[in-house]
Design an enzyme around this catalytic site. Structure first.
Site, short mmCIF file in Angstrom:
data_model
loop_
_atom_site.label_atom_id
_atom_site.label_comp_id
_atom_site.label_asym_id
_atom_site.label_seq_id
_atom_site.Cartn_x
_atom_site.Cartn_y
_atom_site.Cartn_z
CG ASP B 56 16.85 30.61 -8.62
OD1 ASP B 56 17.64 30.44 -9.41
OD2 ASP B 56 15.78 31.41 -9.04
NE ARG B 287 12.52 29.60 -7.77
CZ ARG B 287 12.77 30.68 -6.97
NH1 ARG B 287 13.50 31.74 -7.52
NH2 ARG B 287 12.35 30.75 -5.82
CE1 TYR B 295 19.63 37.32 -10.04
CE2 TYR B 295 18.22 35.76 -11.39
CZ TYR B 295 19.07 36.18 -10.39
OH TYR B 295 19.55 34.79 -9.60
N PRO B 370 25.22 35.66 -8.94
CG PRO B 370 23.69 36.71 -7.57
CD PRO B 370 24.76 36.95 -8.47
#
Ligand SMILES: Cc1cc2nc3c(=O)[nH]c(=O)nc-3n(C[C@H](O)[C@H](O)[C@H](O)COP(=O)(O)OP(=O)(O)OC[C@H]3O[C@@H](n4cnc5c(N)ncnc54)[C@H](O)[C@@H]3O)c2cc1C
Ligand SMILES: Cc1cc2nc3c(=O)[nH]c(=O)nc-3n(C[C@H](O)[C@H](O)[C@H](O)COP(=O)(O)OP(=O)(O)OC[C@H]3O[C@@H](n4cnc5c(N)ncnc54)[C@H](O)[C@@H]3O)c2cc1C
Lengths: 686, 686
Positions: B56, B287, B295, B370
């Protein structure tokens, strides 16, 4: 009003709102109907929307409306449009030489000031219509579409039903046209025998657009409506049905206009410009997609007599334009559009029927020279203004519907008159153009033509009398909000205020909270918020809170019946587009404070709950997006911390501003003026 | 390499370029094939593209590529994405209290400097893939589409055909999967019994996207290809076929990740952030669409032993996250996506087969945490790099194909290694995260991670040896161009240089023309232009001009065979999209001069003809768009006249810069260095 002549078998139907004409004015009104889920229809006698030619100048104020409408309309337009700056004046001197004598800056200063988030640009009317149509299609999920090739044929009005809330005082008969009626052929020889046609230069997606399925030609329908909006252009059929006269005259100014991809050695062909010679004054308007529009004057050839403009061909226009440009060459292989017109400068005697059921918008009200570059803009602003007002009334949100609706005429009719006056001043009574005169008047009328000074008068929506204008000297009650870029306190996001003021039918209380890092000031903010949230007896005696439940949100965006399209994917029926926060009240509160660097010391939860609550137990929890700050950031040059200065608001003590659903300022006051604030809404909403 | 096991009746086919995998890397490579009209195919074993979750973080450098690709890809992404700034560090103290201890600015200064036209943002990988797919669909007019639910099953390579220009050394068998093979079911209980599913929060247009029609499940096809690109992800099937080892290890760091619409009273839930407690460090990534990604670390529970991550459910992730957030609450009704993963930090031993016919890109080459936020970006940059190079070779434009193609490994393999090194430094060998360490390394690796220092080495495409770097000290040969906003001399239009450097396969000679108001300097400009235009004997002995006809444009954009769609409207067959000026040469010349206010005194025709010619007798005449100026304007705050300073170029004497089709600087020199400039191209193009 015409007599009826309808087959017995005609289909009968009813609708709340009926719009005649799907040009810029009609589409903007229709967008509001789609947005608010109003039962409405829109027809146009033409088989397609405008594809090329027609208007092309877009003003920042109109762009602000598009930004507020969302759906990417503004962004799509901006991506394709042409920045309009540096007007070049050329004259042919006594020696026959063509010389550039002057460059005029058209654009205000965006570095030291910030007239708008957007710039003046040019782009084809067809593209603008396209993006509004796509926007309507998207928000209505394909269910609300223009019925094309359908003409309004007869009109009757039953005044006795005018004040009946369940009445349909309007009756129209509609007739579906044949393809040849709906799509008149362009004049023969339109492209002068050249081996090109306009469509070759179109954006790839231009040639298809959403349109309602068509009935068989000749089909007749009788439709009854509560409200009728005539957006049917300069020759308005509805205006004639209403027997409204037009004031003004047709000038003897005849112009040939062509949109070409120029092949020339004239150096300023992609700047706006004038070429003044003994033949008159030619005008150059550069455009997107390598096009330039050229306006060629023909009136002088008429020698004062009335002039047969139908005799002028594209070849004539080109031949005359070449004379202006000599010794520079001018040629083209592509002419996307051309026309010949005679300037009329007229205003309809009214734009609103006294019963407040029938309205005229756009060219149906004001006719003037295309070159003033305001026809399309004013028409869209008309359509937007009448659209949201009728949507509010149709949704049952309004206390005094007559007082509310009559603000349409009150606000937009003076604009129509002013526009035609501006046109006469700019181009003279004869519709001709003089560069020197243009330069002077461009500056003189600038505040009007840029939409900064429209002077909407006192009304239920514009309450100068209960306002304290001194609290925000830069935000004049009645004028459009001055947009600025601000920082969201709890998210780092930046936005133009156009985006805060989404066109969703809500009024905004913008709490200019001042320096909230001062405990005294935060106490004032809390006190106001308490008053807005507290439950008080409303007109009906019920205990309600202004902010939350006195005026429940009336529209169904997000739960529009047409949204079943998305349900096919199997999700829970109540879940569509969760990124839209629920709207529960017609009034939304947001704060823009001025406490620079306070994002470290203050969290949203240090503000009154009215600014982050109520807690949405459905999906969203608290709302972190309604507290903003006028602060400069290191990652954006427009978010410069100078909003309060432009708004004329004291950085410590703040102010309160009501922004109407169309982004005009309705009321201004101090944080202590909650009584006046509450009354403002009590007068309007029910 | 596997043995063949194919039914006799299998369909046989050939293609020039074959791409396995339609993730971010594969789509970027495919975009180039569509753009250049290359005969190519792309398959993916999955039945749909990524819809939610996955990567993202979007870096400015990747946005620059999208801007250069056009088609609105960048604009669409920007409209939906979330500005990523103000990292908040929270720790739980010995007293058990959770306190914000520090805010870290992630973003460079865009006010005093201009790191990029774009900001770092977050947006779902699915949306980015969506917009690239739409872009491919648009430029190929719907003819080039991902073949989904198709798997590459066997691979053979005939090295003897490697150097045969007509050879197809690669053979693959493809198998069409059944719907259940192509669309594996999510883990049971994926949403913890909650009455919501992810799709409710999707943008309205997300659930349909262009996909090629599917063959019957079980269909087998044998396809021969000239070039093969493996973009098949971290578990790359092709990498295994090639027997490439991976260096590195799987860490014991296990993370649970969820994308939720948070319901919380934690004040910083919409800022990036860390919460460090004795349970480890939790990470927050805000986001678009009101989502926050969380996370949650699980590794410590493994106590050093290998950990069964398949046992972790969404409920476990939520439960552990709640412990981090306490005393703040954390809940949600919407979880759009969740997963559990174990961090691997590995690099493939190679990303390119020595015969220069087979390439790996993206996660197939580099695997890492990530959270470093570079996986998707680096993968897209890989795909873009290999895509344009193979397109150039497939179109027959390249002199020494081996030298040219091996720059892919030369440029991108060190980046892959550096990326994994960065990941190890940032998150430790165990893939864990320490906020203090993060802060330090974020700054140390910033030039690399922002894509400012990639250090592409000397090659046919990067000619430091023939460059004079002192002429433009800010534009390092080998690095990506530093974009700035400039003014078009003859049109008032502004643009970012990303828009000047359209991804169309052309090299740009950017003539930094200096102060052209000085006659001496204009004379130098003229001299250079003369040399570039003049006809000289090329390698084959033909008299050609570098600029016009030595290297004819090889691609068919605008005349792509698939464009017959537009012909149905009846226009002349040769006219499509006339707003695209014709491209005739692989080399395009444009000038950016520094003579402020010279737009009044100099017209385009005062510049050498190379800068506005040749005259296009087809439709466009002269080109008014290739002369630009580094000058501040009053209507834009980014066009600030400071480009030359940033580029380290003398404002009087200027410089010459070659910008490659991927916007990296290939060569830099003085206006007198035309010989070196000519050789630069002679080495590359044929
Ligand atoms: C040929 C032409 C050239 C122009 N050139 C310029 C220019 O260069 N610059 C500029 O600024 N402005 C120009 N204009 C003006 C500008 O286009 C208008 O100001 C703007 O379009 C007005 O918008 P509107 O929605 O009010 O009316 P219109 O755009 O005229 O739309 C009216 C619509 O109503 C439909 N209609 C009419 N009667 C009926 C009926 N009885 N039943 C059903 N439908 C009906 C018509 O088909 C039409 O689509 C031009 C207009 C025209 C027609
Ligand atoms: C579950 C998951 C979560 C992630 N989370 C993050 C994150 O939070 N942040 C972040 O920055 N990055 C994240 N990533 C990494 C990021 O998504 C990758 O860096 C990026 O997608 C790499 O792009 P790619 O094109 O190289 O590979 P991928 O996106 O993995 O695409 C490879 C494609 O190849 C296809 N394929 C594989 N083998 C075959 C075959 N034999 N035949 C046909 N098709 C085949 C696959 O179906 C797949 O679509 C995540 C990845 C995954 C899978």
């Amino acid at each position: 009003m015409s007599t009826r002549n309808v087959p017995e078998v005609a289909k009968q139907s009813k609708t709340d709102v009926f719009i005649i004409g799907a040009g810029p004015a009609g589409l903007m009104a229709a967008w509001w109907m789609a947005r608010c889920g109003i039962n409405a229809r829109i027809i146009d006698k033409r088989g397609t929307k405008v594809i090329n030619g027609h208007a092309d100048g877009l003003r920042p104020r109109t762009d602000e409306l598009f930004a507020s409408m969302g759906g990417g309309i503004q962004e799509k337009i901006e991506a394709e449009s042409y920045m309009f700056e540096n007007l070049k004046n050329w004259v042919r001197g006594p020696d026959g030489k063509l010389t550039r004598i002057h460059t005029q800056l058209l654009c205000r200063n965006y570095v030291d000031d910030l007239p708008s988030p957007f710039l003046p640009t040019t782009i084809s009317q067809g593209r603008i219509e396209r993006f509004i149509i796509d926007g309507i299609d998207e928000i209505s999920q394909g269910k609300f579409q223009v019925e094309r090739g359908v003409m309004a044929d007869t009109f009757t009005y039953d005044a006795s039903l005018e004040n009946d809330p369940n009445g349909y005082p309007i009756e129209l008969t509609l007739r579906t046209l044949s393809d040849s009626e709906a799509n008149p052929k362009p004049a023969p020889g339109a492209f002068g025998g050249r081996d090109v046609v306009a469509k070759g230069n179109m954006p790839r997606d231009e040639l298809t657009h959403p349109t309602a399925p068509k009935e068989a030609p000749g089909t007749v329908e009788v439709v009854k409506a509560r409200y009728l909006i005539g957006c049917d252009g300069g020759h308005s059929w509805l205006r004639r049905q209403l027997d409204y006269k037009t004031e003004g005259s047709t000038t003897d100014s005849v112009w040939g206009t062509m949109d070409i991809i120029p092949m020339t050695d004239f150096p300023d062909i992609f700047f706006p410009g004038f070429i003044k010679t003994d033949l008159g004054t030619l005008m150059i308007i550069p455009r997107e997609r390598n096009l330039t529009r050229i306006y060629v004057p023909f009136s002088d050839e008429a020698n004062g007599e009335r002039f047969d403009r139908s005799s002028i061909t594209l070849e004539n226009i080109v031949a005359k334009a070449k004379k202006f440009f000599a010794p520079y060459t001018l040629d083209f292989k592509v002419c996307e559009w051309w026309t010949v017109y005679q300037v009329g400068q007229r205003v309809s005697e009214s734009n609103q029927h006294p019963g407040n059921r029938i309205f005229l918008a756009g060219d149906a009200v004001h006719m003037h020279s295309p070159k003033v570059g305001l026809g399309m803009n004013t028409s869209m602003q008309d359509g937007y203004n009448v659209g949201w007002k009728i949507a509010m009334v149709a949704a049952g949100a309004i206390r005094d519907e007559n007082a509310f609706l009559s603000t349409y005429a009150g606000e937009r009719y003076p604009v129509a008159k002013q526009l035609v006056k501006f046109d006469r001043t700019l181009f003279g009574d004869h519709g001709k153009v003089d560069p020197e005169n243009f330069r002077k008047n461009h500056v003189e009328f600038r505040d009007f033509s840029d939409g900064f000074k429209l002077e909407y008068p006192e009304s239920v929506l514009v309450s100068q009398s209960t306002s304290k204008q001194t609290a925000a000297t830069g935000l004049t009650v009645g004028e459009s909000f001055k947009h600025h870029r601000v920082l969201a306190h709890a998210t780092s996001q930046l936005c133009w205020t156009t985006k805060l003021f989404q066109s969703d039918g809500r009024f905004r209380i913008v709490l200019m909270a001042g320096d909230v890092s001062e405990p005294d000031q935060m106490a004032r903010v809390k006190k106001l918020c308490d008053q807005l949230e507290s439950e008080k007896k409303d007109a009906s005696g019920k205990e309600t809170s202004l902010l939350h439940n006195r005026y429940p949100y009336r529209f169904t965006f997000g739960q529009h019946p047409t949204q079943d399209k998305t349900l096919s994917t199997g999700q829970h029926p109540s879940i569509t587009f969760l990124h839209e926060k629920p709207r529960t009240s017609m009034i939304s509160l947001l704060a823009i404070h001025s406490a620079v660097k306070s994002t470290e010391s203050l969290t949203v939860f240090d503000f009154p709950a009215a600014l982050y609550g109520p807690f949405d137990a459905g999906y969203h929890g608290y709302d972190y997006t309604r507290i903003l700050v006028d602060e400069a950031v290191h990652y954006d040059r427009y978010c410069d911390g100078r909003a309060y200065d432009r708004w004329g608001i004291d950085r410590t003590r703040g102010a309160v501003v009501v922004v109407r659903p169309d982004m005009h300022v309705g009321w201004v006051g101090d944080l202590e003026d909650s009584d006046a604030l509450v009354s403002y809404f009590a007068t309007i909403l029910k």
